[in-house]
Design a protein around this motif. Structure first.
Motif, mmCIF file in Angstrom:
data_model
loop_
_atom_site.group_PDB
_atom_site.id
_atom_site.type_symbol
_atom_site.label_atom_id
_atom_site.label_comp_id
_atom_site.label_asym_id
_atom_site.label_seq_id
_atom_site.Cartn_x
_atom_site.Cartn_y
_atom_site.Cartn_z
ATOM 1 N N LYS A 116 0.848 -1.185 0.000
ATOM 2 C CA LYS A 116 0.000 0.000 0.000
ATOM 3 C C LYS A 116 0.891 1.245 0.000
ATOM 4 C CE LYS A 116 -3.841 2.127 2.365
ATOM 5 N NZ LYS A 116 -4.797 2.043 3.468
ATOM 6 N N GLY A 117 0.640 2.152 -0.893
ATOM 7 C CA GLY A 117 1.456 3.361 -0.977
ATOM 8 C C GLY A 117 2.762 3.168 -1.713
ATOM 9 N N ARG A 118 3.005 1.945 -2.139
ATOM 10 C CA ARG A 118 4.235 1.599 -2.864
ATOM 11 C C ARG A 118 5.480 2.133 -2.158
ATOM 12 N NH1 ARG A 118 2.085 2.007 -9.035
ATOM 13 N NH2 ARG A 118 1.161 -0.045 -9.019
ATOM 14 N N SER A 119 5.527 1.912 -0.872
ATOM 15 C CA SER A 119 6.725 2.255 -0.099
ATOM 16 C C SER A 119 6.917 1.178 0.954
ATOM 17 C CB SER A 119 6.590 3.629 0.548
ATOM 18 O OG SER A 119 5.557 3.625 1.503
ATOM 19 N N ILE A 120 8.172 0.947 1.285
ATOM 20 C CA ILE A 120 8.498 -0.107 2.248
ATOM 21 C C ILE A 120 9.775 0.293 2.977
ATOM 22 C CG2 ILE A 120 9.923 -1.506 0.717
ATOM 23 C CD1 ILE A 120 8.392 -3.979 1.793
ATOM 24 N N TYR A 155 15.299 2.651 6.204
ATOM 25 C CA TYR A 155 14.952 3.726 5.294
ATOM 26 C C TYR A 155 13.668 3.345 4.562
ATOM 27 C CZ TYR A 155 19.799 5.261 5.843
ATOM 28 O OH TYR A 155 20.993 5.682 6.344
ATOM 29 N N THR A 156 12.882 4.333 4.224
ATOM 30 C CA THR A 156 11.696 4.096 3.419
ATOM 31 C C THR A 156 12.107 4.192 1.957
ATOM 32 O OG1 THR A 156 10.294 5.042 5.115
ATOM 33 C CG2 THR A 156 9.361 4.875 2.903
ATOM 34 N N TYR A 157 11.795 3.148 1.193
ATOM 35 C CA TYR A 157 12.144 3.097 -0.228
ATOM 36 C C TYR A 157 10.874 3.091 -1.063
ATOM 37 C CZ TYR A 157 16.900 1.963 1.136
ATOM 38 O OH TYR A 157 18.158 2.007 1.679
ATOM 39 N N VAL A 158 10.956 3.730 -2.222
ATOM 40 C CA VAL A 158 9.860 3.727 -3.201
ATOM 41 C C VAL A 158 10.453 3.365 -4.558
ATOM 42 C CG1 VAL A 158 8.449 5.436 -1.974
ATOM 43 C CG2 VAL A 158 10.094 6.195 -3.686
ATOM 44 N N PRO A 159 9.633 2.799 -5.439
ATOM 45 C CA PRO A 159 10.155 2.465 -6.778
ATOM 46 C C PRO A 159 10.267 3.715 -7.652
ATOM 47 C CG PRO A 159 7.858 1.840 -6.604
ATOM 48 C CD PRO A 159 8.277 2.333 -5.247
ATOM 49 N N GLN A 160 11.170 3.649 -8.603
ATOM 50 C CA GLN A 160 11.287 4.730 -9.574
ATOM 51 C C GLN A 160 10.042 4.734 -10.472
ATOM 52 O OE1 GLN A 160 13.331 7.091 -9.534
ATOM 53 N NE2 GLN A 160 15.293 6.413 -8.739
ATOM 54 N N ALA A 161 9.733 5.856 -11.072
ATOM 55 C CA ALA A 161 8.531 5.989 -11.903
ATOM 56 C C ALA A 161 8.556 5.027 -13.094
ATOM 57 C CB ALA A 161 8.391 7.426 -12.390
ATOM 58 N N TRP A 162 9.720 4.823 -13.693
ATOM 59 C CA TRP A 162 9.783 3.939 -14.864
ATOM 60 C C TRP A 162 9.513 2.490 -14.481
ATOM 61 C CZ3 TRP A 162 13.300 -0.014 -15.236
ATOM 62 C CH2 TRP A 162 14.434 0.045 -14.418
ATOM 63 N N VAL A 163 9.887 2.098 -13.258
ATOM 64 C CA VAL A 163 9.618 0.731 -12.792
ATOM 65 C C VAL A 163 8.107 0.543 -12.635
ATOM 66 C CG1 VAL A 163 9.962 -0.923 -10.919
ATOM 67 C CG2 VAL A 163 11.865 0.514 -11.655
ATOM 68 N N ILE A 164 7.454 1.527 -12.062
ATOM 69 C CA ILE A 164 5.996 1.467 -11.896
ATOM 70 C C ILE A 164 5.321 1.381 -13.255
ATOM 71 C CG2 ILE A 164 3.969 2.745 -11.086
ATOM 72 C CD1 ILE A 164 5.806 3.983 -8.916
ATOM 73 N N GLU A 165 5.754 2.215 -14.193
ATOM 74 C CA GLU A 165 5.150 2.235 -15.526
ATOM 75 C C GLU A 165 5.286 0.887 -16.231
ATOM 76 O OE1 GLU A 165 6.145 4.362 -19.750
ATOM 77 O OE2 GLU A 165 6.319 5.602 -17.958
ATOM 78 N N LEU A 166 6.489 0.323 -16.218
ATOM 79 C CA LEU A 166 6.687 -0.972 -16.867
ATOM 80 C C LEU A 166 5.913 -2.083 -16.165
ATOM 81 C CD1 LEU A 166 10.458 -0.967 -17.883
ATOM 82 C CD2 LEU A 166 8.490 -1.086 -19.390
ATOM 83 N N TYR A 167 5.847 -2.019 -14.840
ATOM 84 C CA TYR A 167 5.116 -3.052 -14.089
ATOM 85 C C TYR A 167 3.614 -2.967 -14.372
ATOM 86 C CZ TYR A 167 3.488 -5.934 -10.214
ATOM 87 O OH TYR A 167 2.876 -6.896 -9.453
#
Length: 186
Positions: A116-120, A155-167
């Motif tokens: 949820k929120g694409r952060s971990i 640390y809180t990590y989020v995916p890069q925008a291009w990773v989200i787009e391709l996924y």
């Protein structure tokens, strides 16, 4: 350094042409009409008896303005095609980068993308996390650090925008099967 200055000069010249394109089109239409309208229409406008010098000037003006309009159109079309090709090539390279990940890295990215929120929160000392971060697939959006104890920083990590787009385009891209071939067309 010379090519950068030359590129800037060329860009300025073509930007100037782009601004006067409507004037060039109007000039081409006007001079073309003066040269190619039927004699009956020219006679009604009292323009039938133009001197050869004026006709020569109109012909040169017509050729010059048509050539410039065609050149500007071709350059614009070429730039758009080139830009799209570069985007396609870059996207293909990013896709290959995702496909070439190890099963562990794919699993981590999939976990991140499905939260949820694409952060971990992960440890900043984890080698897999560091690999994904240096590969440009995940990032730390802020510099907030939660310290659980003196030895472990999360640390809180989020995916890069291009990773989200391709996924989102291809959810199966992070599957651990060998069915994901790099030869698939985009």
């Amino acid at each position: 350094m010379e090519s950068i200055a030359f590129d800037k000069i060329i860009d300025k010249v073509f930007d100037g042409f782009k601004r006067i394109t409507p004037a060039l089109i109007a000039t081409a239409l006007f001079s073309g009409a003066m040269l190619f309208l039927p004699e009956s229409i020219l006679q009604k406008m009292n323009l039938r008896n133009l001197s050869p010098t004026v006709r020569t000037i109109l012909g040169a003006l017509f050729l010059l303005s048509c050539t410039l309009v065609i050149t500007i159109l071709c350059a614009t079309i070429f730039q758009k095609i080139s830009h799209r090709y570069q985007q396609w090539k870059y996207k293909k390279m990013l896709r290959k980068q995702l496909l070439d990940l190890s099963p562990q890295h794919k699993k981590m990215l999939k976990q991140l993308l499905n939260t949820k929120g694409r952060s971990i929160q992960w440890s900043g000392k984890n080698g897999d996390v560091l690999f994904l971060q240096t590969s440009g697939m995940i990032r730390v959006p802020t510099q907030q650090i939660d310290v659980l104890d003196a030895m472990e920083s999360l640390y809180t990590y989020v995916p890069q925008a291009w990773v989200i787009e391709l996924y989102e385009e291809e959810p199966q891209i992070l599957e651990n099967t060998k069915n994901n071939s790099t030869k698939k067309k985009l």
